[in-house]
Design a protein around this motif. Sequence first.
Motif, PDB file in Angstrom:
ATOM      1  N   PHE A 105       4.542   4.049   2.834  1.00 61.16           N
ATOM      2  CA  PHE A 105       4.273   2.687   2.389  1.00 61.16           C
ATOM      3  C   PHE A 105       3.765   1.843   3.548  1.00 61.16           C
ATOM      4  CE2 PHE A 105       7.200   3.757  -1.086  1.00 61.16           C
ATOM      5  CZ  PHE A 105       6.587   3.115  -2.165  1.00 61.16           C
ATOM      6  N   GLY A 106       2.898   0.905   3.213  1.00 62.59           N
ATOM      7  CA  GLY A 106       2.481  -0.128   4.143  1.00 62.59           C
ATOM      8  C   GLY A 106       2.586  -1.470   3.450  1.00 62.59           C
ATOM      9  N   TYR A 107       2.814  -2.521   4.231  1.00 59.33           N
ATOM     10  CA  TYR A 107       2.967  -3.855   3.652  1.00 59.33           C
ATOM     11  C   TYR A 107       2.204  -4.858   4.513  1.00 59.33           C
ATOM     12  CZ  TYR A 107       5.226  -8.055   1.739  1.00 59.33           C
ATOM     13  OH  TYR A 107       5.466  -9.266   1.153  1.00 59.33           O
ATOM     14  N   ASP A 108       1.274  -5.567   3.887  1.00 56.73           N
ATOM     15  CA  ASP A 108       0.434  -6.540   4.592  1.00 56.73           C
ATOM     16  C   ASP A 108      -0.223  -5.938   5.834  1.00 56.73           C
ATOM     17  OD1 ASP A 108       0.938  -8.419   2.694  1.00 56.73           O
ATOM     18  OD2 ASP A 108       2.374  -9.577   3.881  1.00 56.73           O
ATOM     19  N   GLY A 109      -0.714  -4.687   5.683  1.00 54.56           N
ATOM     20  CA  GLY A 109      -1.483  -4.056   6.737  1.00 54.56           C
ATOM     21  C   GLY A 109      -0.688  -3.354   7.813  1.00 54.56           C
ATOM     22  N   GLU A 110       0.650  -3.316   7.696  1.00 54.46           N
ATOM     23  CA  GLU A 110       1.475  -2.669   8.713  1.00 54.46           C
ATOM     24  C   GLU A 110       2.265  -1.519   8.079  1.00 54.46           C
ATOM     25  OE1 GLU A 110       1.591  -3.352  11.892  1.00 54.46           O
ATOM     26  OE2 GLU A 110       0.308  -5.139  11.880  1.00 54.46           O
ATOM     27  N   ASP A 111       2.406  -0.409   8.829  1.00 52.08           N
ATOM     28  CA  ASP A 111       3.239   0.697   8.355  1.00 52.08           C
ATOM     29  C   ASP A 111       4.657   0.201   8.115  1.00 52.08           C
ATOM     30  OD1 ASP A 111       1.130   2.458   8.623  1.00 52.08           O
ATOM     31  OD2 ASP A 111       1.657   2.983  10.681  1.00 52.08           O
ATOM     32  N   LEU A 147      -7.120   1.502   1.709  1.00 60.16           N
ATOM     33  CA  LEU A 147      -5.887   2.260   1.766  1.00 60.16           C
ATOM     34  C   LEU A 147      -5.171   1.913   0.487  1.00 60.16           C
ATOM     35  CD1 LEU A 147      -4.476   4.294   3.174  1.00 60.16           C
ATOM     36  CD2 LEU A 147      -3.296   2.621   4.484  1.00 60.16           C
ATOM     37  N   SER A 148      -5.616   2.553  -0.621  1.00 60.54           N
ATOM     38  CA  SER A 148      -4.877   2.412  -1.830  1.00 60.54           C
ATOM     39  C   SER A 148      -3.897   3.543  -1.825  1.00 60.54           C
ATOM     40  CB  SER A 148      -5.795   2.516  -3.017  1.00 60.54           C
ATOM     41  OG  SER A 148      -7.102   2.495  -2.651  1.00 60.54           O
ATOM     42  N   GLU A 149      -2.920   3.593  -2.652  1.00 57.74           N
ATOM     43  CA  GLU A 149      -1.961   4.640  -2.635  1.00 57.74           C
ATOM     44  C   GLU A 149      -1.520   5.004  -4.019  1.00 57.74           C
ATOM     45  OE1 GLU A 149      -1.716   2.554   0.494  1.00 57.74           O
ATOM     46  OE2 GLU A 149      -0.525   2.514   0.959  1.00 57.74           O
ATOM     47  N   GLN A 202       0.832  -1.197   0.000  1.00 60.20           N
ATOM     48  CA  GLN A 202       0.000   0.000   0.000  1.00 60.20           C
ATOM     49  C   GLN A 202       0.869   1.251   0.000  1.00 60.20           C
ATOM     50  OE1 GLN A 202      -1.527  -1.453   3.724  1.00 60.20           O
ATOM     51  NE2 GLN A 202      -3.604  -1.515   2.920  1.00 60.20           N
ATOM     52  N   LYS A 203       0.332   2.295  -0.592  1.00 57.57           N
ATOM     53  CA  LYS A 203       1.050   3.568  -0.579  1.00 57.57           C
ATOM     54  C   LYS A 203       0.048   4.715  -0.602  1.00 57.57           C
ATOM     55  CE  LYS A 203       4.689   6.289  -2.783  1.00 57.57           C
ATOM     56  NZ  LYS A 203       5.502   6.497  -3.995  1.00 57.57           N
ATOM     57  N   VAL A 204       0.347   5.756   0.141  1.00 53.74           N
ATOM     58  CA  VAL A 204      -0.425   6.992   0.070  1.00 53.74           C
ATOM     59  C   VAL A 204       0.558   8.122  -0.183  1.00 53.74           C
ATOM     60  CG1 VAL A 204      -0.354   7.339   2.581  1.00 53.74           C
ATOM     61  CG2 VAL A 204      -2.071   8.519   1.216  1.00 53.74           C
ATOM     62  N   GLU A 205       0.202   8.991  -1.113  1.00 55.01           N
ATOM     63  CA  GLU A 205       1.097  10.071  -1.492  1.00 55.01           C
ATOM     64  C   GLU A 205       0.274  11.286  -1.887  1.00 55.01           C
ATOM     65  OE1 GLU A 205       5.142  10.048  -3.869  1.00 55.01           O
ATOM     66  OE2 GLU A 205       3.444   9.836  -5.241  1.00 55.01           O
ATOM     67  N   GLY A 206       0.774  12.454  -1.584  1.00 54.03           N
ATOM     68  CA  GLY A 206       0.077  13.671  -1.966  1.00 54.03           C
ATOM     69  C   GLY A 206       0.618  14.862  -1.216  1.00 54.03           C
ATOM     70  N   CYS A 207      -0.259  15.832  -0.964  1.00 61.11           N
ATOM     71  CA  CYS A 207       0.174  17.027  -0.248  1.00 61.11           C
ATOM     72  C   CYS A 207      -0.992  17.631   0.511  1.00 61.11           C
ATOM     73  CB  CYS A 207       0.773  18.060  -1.199  1.00 61.11           C
ATOM     74  SG  CYS A 207      -0.440  18.904  -2.233  1.00 61.11           S
ATOM     75  N   GLU A 208      -0.644  18.481   1.466  1.00 66.27           N
ATOM     76  CA  GLU A 208      -1.621  19.255   2.210  1.00 66.27           C
ATOM     77  C   GLU A 208      -1.288  20.728   2.035  1.00 66.27           C
ATOM     78  OE1 GLU A 208      -1.024  17.566   6.058  1.00 66.27           O
ATOM     79  OE2 GLU A 208      -2.690  16.161   5.835  1.00 66.27           O
ATOM     80  N   TRP A 209      -2.326  21.544   1.908  1.00 61.32           N
ATOM     81  CA  TRP A 209      -2.140  22.969   1.628  1.00 61.32           C
ATOM     82  C   TRP A 209      -3.036  23.779   2.555  1.00 61.32           C
ATOM     83  CZ3 TRP A 209      -5.973  25.486  -1.939  1.00 61.32           C
ATOM     84  CH2 TRP A 209      -5.775  26.873  -2.017  1.00 61.32           C
TER      85      TRP A 209
END
Length: 355
Positions: A131-137, A342-344, A111-118
């Motif tokens: 990144f997350g792998y098999d449900g763990e950070d 939690l797609s990324e 899993q991965k989440v990427e982006g920005c906050e403004w």
Amino acid sequence: MRTLLLLLLFCHVSSPVLHSLKHFTIASTGIPNLPELLVTVEVDELLVGSCDSNKRMDLKQDVAKSFFTENPERLERYKHLCFQVLPYTFKALTNSFMRPFNQSGGGHVLQKVEGCEWDDETGEVKGFSQFGYDGEDLLALDPNTFLWIALRPEAVNIPLRWVVDRDDEIFATQVYSKWLKEYVEHGKSVLLRTELPSVSLLQKTPSSPVSCLATGFYPRRASLVWRKDGEELHEEVDHGEILPNHNGTFQMSVDLNLSSVTPEDWTRYDCVFQHSGVEDDIITKLEKDRIRTNWEKHISIVPITAAVVVLALTVISAAGLIVYKKKKAISPPSSPDNSTELSEQLSPETNQGTA
């Protein structure tokens, strides 16, 4: 990814002027009946679209459809990444992540989440990636140094040949922020609106906790608490997650255990809904006649049921025919699921040269 979700939620609750663009990617291997890759895009917590490695793309909001109609090159870029680039990138990444765990096969999820906050008041922009792998950070990107931080011991040995460089830093803090500002400007009638919820008190049985449900609010930045004598309760309460409704609004609930509370003390309790940017709270007193229950409805239909039985027996006797059918009641559907999949998103390296 629980830690990540709590972190992002905290950031949004803490600032009423904070906007966000999030690309979620989930890649799976060895799991039947699932696409190898699923990508979703959220703006200010609102799901605007998704695509997968089976070359399916779905725009969820009218405002998103109109934006991509006016900006077809952005839609084509998402298609290119989702259908062609990311499936291969994430397959290679999954293989790299399996090695430190001494895995050679089986079902796994990356899993991965990427982006920005403004912050549209201060102008501050922060990029993020995790990144997350098999449900763990597993790995998180330091937004100040743009170096990867291992969140599990195994992550230290992952070959980071895609270490972020200056171009990727520019992409995360400038390109994403440009996109986000465009999305917010185009969709301000939807993204900048405020909708207050209806608040109800629910109880399944006389011994069940009383649930305070707020549904139909927007934006997502809100809180719901139980109070006693004006003080927020932390014991005997159970907070539910914020869940999306089908119409783009949200719902949340908090349960209060009344097993040790006498009826005389009920009036000391109330449920309080607080919404970002709204001064007045919605306060719901804990009063018995406000509580909607299933068990009261069940009791109220007993006399009707008895009358129907007597009438039926009379008709049966007159006709000389007995017909009896049992029909099993079907439970009503459950409330919408927070499948916050939690797609990324894309690995920064895949974006170089395409901004």
